[in-house]
Write an enzyme that holds these catalytic residues in place. Structure first.
Site, PDB file in Angstrom:
ATOM      1  N   HIS A  82     -75.777 -42.263  22.850  1.00  0.00           N
ATOM      2  CA  HIS A  82     -74.400 -42.688  22.721  1.00  0.00           C
ATOM      3  C   HIS A  82     -74.220 -43.465  21.573  1.00  0.00           C
ATOM      4  CE1 HIS A  82     -71.060 -44.528  24.721  1.00  0.00           C
ATOM      5  NE2 HIS A  82     -71.521 -45.579  23.966  1.00  0.00           N
ATOM      6  N   ASP A 161     -66.278 -49.156  36.555  1.00  0.00           N
ATOM      7  CA  ASP A 161     -66.056 -49.641  35.160  1.00  0.00           C
ATOM      8  C   ASP A 161     -64.548 -49.253  34.586  1.00  0.00           C
ATOM      9  OD1 ASP A 161     -66.787 -50.033  32.370  1.00  0.00           O
ATOM     10  OD2 ASP A 161     -66.610 -47.955  31.952  1.00  0.00           O
ATOM     11  N   ARG A 168     -59.857 -55.325  31.665  1.00  0.00           N
ATOM     12  CA  ARG A 168     -60.202 -56.160  30.239  1.00  0.00           C
ATOM     13  C   ARG A 168     -59.339 -55.817  29.240  1.00  0.00           C
ATOM     14  NH1 ARG A 168     -65.802 -53.718  29.572  1.00  0.00           N
ATOM     15  NH2 ARG A 168     -65.775 -55.128  28.013  1.00  0.00           N
ATOM     16  N   SER A 183     -70.628 -52.052  30.873  1.00  0.00           N
ATOM     17  CA  SER A 183     -69.698 -50.973  30.833  1.00  0.00           C
ATOM     18  C   SER A 183     -70.611 -49.623  30.246  1.00  0.00           C
ATOM     19  CB  SER A 183     -68.470 -51.385  30.106  1.00  0.00           C
ATOM     20  OG  SER A 183     -67.808 -50.303  29.760  1.00  0.00           O
ATOM     21  N   LYS A 187     -72.316 -45.958  32.724  1.00  0.00           N
ATOM     22  CA  LYS A 187     -71.817 -44.615  32.606  1.00  0.00           C
ATOM     23  C   LYS A 187     -73.265 -43.886  31.924  1.00  0.00           C
ATOM     24  CE  LYS A 187     -68.284 -46.521  30.261  1.00  0.00           C
ATOM     25  NZ  LYS A 187     -67.324 -46.771  29.213  1.00  0.00           N
TER      26      LYS A 187
HETATM   27  N1  URA Z   1     -67.064 -48.952  25.175  1.00  0.00           N
HETATM   28  C1  URA Z   1     -67.378 -48.944  26.588  1.00  0.00           C
HETATM   29  O1  URA Z   1     -67.396 -47.952  27.373  1.00  0.00           O
HETATM   30  N2  URA Z   1     -66.881 -50.052  27.366  1.00  0.00           N
HETATM   31  C2  URA Z   1     -66.744 -51.084  26.530  1.00  0.00           C
HETATM   32  O2  URA Z   1     -66.756 -52.508  27.145  1.00  0.00           O
HETATM   33  C3  URA Z   1     -66.671 -51.276  25.314  1.00  0.00           C
HETATM   34  C4  URA Z   1     -66.627 -50.055  24.495  1.00  0.00           C
END
Ligand code: URA
Length: 437
Positions: A82, A161, A168, A183, A187
């Site tokens: 990632h 999320d 947010r 966050s 995932k």
């Molecule tokens: N990418 C994400 O998936 N979440 C965040 O909070 C910031 C960047």
């Protein structure tokens, strides 16, 4: 339990228990906690922070808010990668076929680009017919048969999320390390892999602008992954200039293809080797970085990495002709060179501005609904450390709209910063962070 009391508790700097965090996430996802109360809690978290246990509990609650993929039908150690997002970041396009060609299964979820950073799915769609909308069965079958599949994130992956991130975004609470780490990791953990390699970008074009914040975010994510029982490592990498030379969709795909043939830019190649080497070791194919590097070189030199990309593109409905003929990707109507306004050494290239320039040309999305032009982009001819003279070409713009090209011409010129004194070439890899540290 009352949301009011939990907001009050966090406001006063006290810690929330696992049960309280589960209650919040479960009820917020169901719509039983309103946005105004969740916004107040987010702001309290923003100022008071969360400790490691709270951050882990938040991650797990968000992971469990939707489907957790079961990849047990795939043989071998599944390794995911990632990136926190950068400009010119085409890493997955070169990395995943290399890793798969070396025998480590790649089962990856990717996203589309938004704002000044690009996304892997958009780039893969440069191959006509390519789709990431594949069923779970096809996903698992492809990984078992050819070693690689990339799917788009399903709506039911960590839905808490998705809802929280949107909130947010409009309440100025994105930039908090526990919230970002939970966050991203919710995932990743829901995507079902056994091991995770993180690429945390640092610098003006990154989400995290300073080394201090980038290291803190990387440590938090590594800690979450480790406590969740995953093999995990993070790299902090350079984003004080775009990665590689190409910024845009088809130009980045072409650069990734060149890298798979062993002709990629030095910084990009170095990053791909470092991340692939970790993935091969996690996957159990090699037990030292030296052996991993040798294996990576082997699949590049014998053409297996490029062939793996072609196989992957075909398996997901794409035309692999362009894998072997990237020079035939549709061309833009115009090209324009951007000359250096002065003599000197390139000190910095404001990556965010280059990303915005590419978006302005039509290569990126200003909103989720924007249509993008895959053919436009920017090719950087000079990078940090280069000695240039006034008038030398710094970059080339590929565009289809002269007005937009006029706009970005100055943006690109202004994105370059110069120094009279010699500037060293920066190392793309700044730091490696593992759970043992
Ligand atoms: N990418 C994400 O998936 N979440 C965040 O909070 C910031 C960047």
């Amino acid at each position: 339990m009352r949301m009011y009391d939990l907001i009050e508790k966090k406001k006063m700097g006290k810690r929330l228990s696992d049960e309280e965090i589960s209650f919040i996430i479960e009820n917020y996802t169901k719509g039983e906690i309103p946005d105004y109360q969740m916004s107040a809690l987010l702001m309290a978290i923003y100022f008071q922070g969360m400790d490691k246990e709270e951050t882990l509990a938040l991650t797990m609650a968000m992971r469990d808010s939707g489907e957790v993929l079961d990849l047990s039908g795939i043989h071998g150690v599944k390794v995911d990668k990632h990136s926190t997002g950068g400009v010119g970041d085409k890493t997955s396009l070169a990395l995943t076929p290399i890793v798969a060609a070396c025998g480590v299964p790649v089962a990856k979820m990717s996203g589309r680009g938004l704002g000044h950073t690009g996304g892997t799915i958009d780039k893969l769609e440069c191959f006509p017919g390519f789709t990431t909308e594949i069923s779970d069965e096809t996903f698992i079958k492809n990984v078992n048969e050819i070693g690689i599949a990339i799917a788009g994130q399903t709506a039911n992956l960590a839905p808490a999320d998705k809802k929280l991130y949107a909130l947010r975004d409009v309440t100025a609470t994105v930039n908090q390390i526990s919230l970002i780490a939970s966050s991203i990791m919710s995932k990743k953990l829901a995507s079902g892999s056994d091991a995770i390699v993180l690429d945390v970008k640092t610098g003006n074009g990154a989400f995290m602008k300073t080394m201090e914040d980038s290291v803190a975010l990387a440590k938090e994510m590594v800690s979450i992954g480790h406590l969740a029982g995953k093999q995990i490592v993070a790299y902090i990498t350079e984003m004080d200039q775009p990665l590689g030379n190409a910024v845009g969709n088809s130009v980045e795909v072409a650069e990734a293809i060149e890298t798979l043939k062993g002709n990629g830019p030095k910084d990009f190649t170095e990053l791909v080797y470092a991340l692939a080497s970790e993935m091969l070791q996690f996957g159990g194919v090699c037990d030292t970085p030296e052996k991993a590097r040798a294996k990576i070189s082997e699949v590049i030199e014998n053409g297996k990495a490029l062939e793996k990309l072609a196989e992957f593109v075909r398996a997901q409905g794409g035309d692999d002709y362009f894998v072997f003929h990237p020079e035939e990707f549709p061309k833009t109507a115009y090209t324009r060179e951007v000359p250096s306004p002065s003599d000197g050494y390139v000190k910095r290239i404001l990556a965010e501005d280059i990303g915005i320039a590419c978006m302005t040309l039509g290569g990126g999305r200003e909103t989720k609904e924007s249509e993008i032009d895959l053919s436009v982009g920017i090719l950087l001819k000079e990078k940090i450390g280069a000695k240039v003279q006034k008038g030398d070409t710094l970059a080339v713009i590929y565009g289809n709209d002269k007005e937009k090209m006029d706009k970005v011409y100055e943006m690109i010129q202004n994105a370059y910063e110069f120094d009279d004194n010699e500037v060293g070439i920066p190392c793309v890899i700044k730091e490696r962070i593992s759970p043992e540290q």
